[in-house]
Design a protein around this motif. Structure first.
Motif: not given
Length: 434
Positions: A322-325, A333-335, A340-343
């Motif tokens: 969905r987004t990154v920061e 990265a956020y899923a 809810s960060p992915a990694g």
């Protein structure tokens, strides 16, 4: 010899002397390596026994009373705190107080730039309270300006503006008078007039060159200014677009603009000093562009794309994100949203380096380049803090934070968190704890 042929053995003792083999045996009775091995074991045991046991992973260095609405910030190795009508600076290395001054009117945010602390109280009604600058080293008042003064990180640009309410971003929507401020003195280096509205950005210098200021007016005219003199270095009419504080952006040292094209949304790149067009490519469903290190992240309804700003080439696409920061020098990265960060992701390939499922990044930096993360588990709940290091599959548990701890941020070797008991706590931490 006996009658049955058996032999008799007569023991004469040692009175007649020892056999020569007793004093000088013909072979060793112990192996050659046994002595040195025993000596090494003894030395290792003595060194290990004398070493002090490792200390706790978290050690409280400083506790400062703070109200729920009082802000704090860091600048280098300083912690700046507003509390109970006072402003205080602490040394994050030792915890010692550096200076403290009284504060008549509280502020809602502490901002730094150009070696000063910028204070702007809440504005009531249409009145403008202005901005006061304090020296970071002593708390001494340097200057006061009657308008809102903002600084742009990485570019060294500081301007006094009349802001237009808009969504926050890397740029700033301004109108009427714009003054470029000299940070040490507060004097206006030069001024320009914006009859309507415009988007203003700070442009970092390329190859150690001086910074620039980019102004995009509502008539689509873009101008690049020299920060010191106010000279117009370049000017160009740009495509029609939704100009706001997040469009255009500076990524990879170039100006990136998202705008409508003949067949849909497009992305164009411009040289930051000459505004010369470099490339234009389709941008799909991109609704936001962010600088991700030296690359550019395109965020849209169909996921996240990574683009090389120098060429416009697509490096990778992740539809499920969905987004990154950028946090602590890492790309996260956020899923499913910001909670809810992915990694931790490798920017060049999109590869997930550390799985952060269930964990939230702590804003800030660390001494060894790792990322601090927190999560709440079990009843209470309990807040755990861990270290996420590229090359390790998941976060490594560091410690459990006291109950009621939150709103944390990190600086090298220090973790700073609010407590529900009205304290701001600074911990020294050891990220190398196993």
């Amino acid at each position: 010899m006996g009658a049955d042929g058996s032999a008799f053995v007569i023991d004469l003792g040692l009175e007649r002397g020892e056999p020569e083999t007793y004093a000088e045996p013909g072979r060793r009775t112990t192996p050659l390596w046994l002595g040195p091995a025993l000596l090494a074991v003894l030395l290792l045991f003595s060194v290990t026994a004398s070493a002090p046991p490792p200390g706790p992973p978290l050690t409280a260095l400083l506790r400062v009373p703070i109200g729920p609405g009082d802000p704090f910030t860091t600048s280098g190795d300083r912690l700046l705190v507003q509390s109970a009508g006072e402003l205080t600076s602490y040394d994050l290395e030792t915890g010692d107080r550096q200076w403290r001054i009284g504060q008549d009117i509280p502020v809602y945010r502490l901002r730094t730039g150009g070696g000063v602390l910028l204070l702007r109280p809440w504005a009531r009604g249409r009145s403008e309270p202005g901005t006061t600058a304090l020296a970071l080293t002593s708390g001494e008042r340097r200057w006061h300006h009657g308008r809102n003064v903002v600084s742009f990180p990485a570019s060294g640009l500081m301007v006094a503006v009349e802001g237009v309410r808009s969504v926050s971003g890397t740029g700033r929507r301004v109108e009427r008078s714009v003054e470029v401020i000299d940070p040490p003195t507060g004097f206006a280096r030069w001024r320009l007039w914006v009859p309507s509205t415009a988007v203003l950005l700070g442009v970092p210098g390329r190859s150690d060159g001086p910074p620039r200021m980019l102004l995009v007016r509502d008539d689509l005219t873009a101008q690049v200014y020299d920060v010191d003199s106010g000279a117009v270095l370049a000017q160009r009419r740009l495509p029609a677009a939704n100009y706001d504080p997040e469009n255009p952006v500076i990524a990879g040292g170039l100006v990136l603009l998202r705008h409508p094209g003949p067949s849909g949304v497009e992305m164009s790149a411009y040289h930051p000093e000459t505004l010369r067009p470099l490339w234009t490519k389709p941008a799909g469903s991109t609704r936001e562009t962010r600088a991700c290190g030296r690359l550019a992240c395109l965020i849209g309804l169909d996921g996240v794309r990574m683009v090389d700003p120098a060429t416009g080439d697509l490096l990778w696409h992740r539809p499920g994100w969905r987004t990154v920061e950028e946090t602590g020098g890492h790309l996260v990265a956020y899923a499913d949203g910001p909670d809810s960060p992915a990694g931790v992701v490798r920017p060049e390939t999109g590869e997930v380096l550390v799985d952060l499922t269930g964990w939230r990044p702590v804003p800030g930096t660390t001494a060894d380049g790792d990322l601090l993360v927190v999560r709440e588990i079990g009843p209470g709940p309990r807040t755990m803090i861990a270290v996420a290091a590229p090359g390790v599959a998941g976060p490594r548990l560091l410690a459990e934070l006291p109950t009621g701890t939150g709103e944390c941020q990190s600086v090298p070797g220090r973790l700073i968190c609010r407590s529900m008991y009205g304290e701001l706590v600074v911990w020294a931490y050891r990220s190398g704890t196993a």
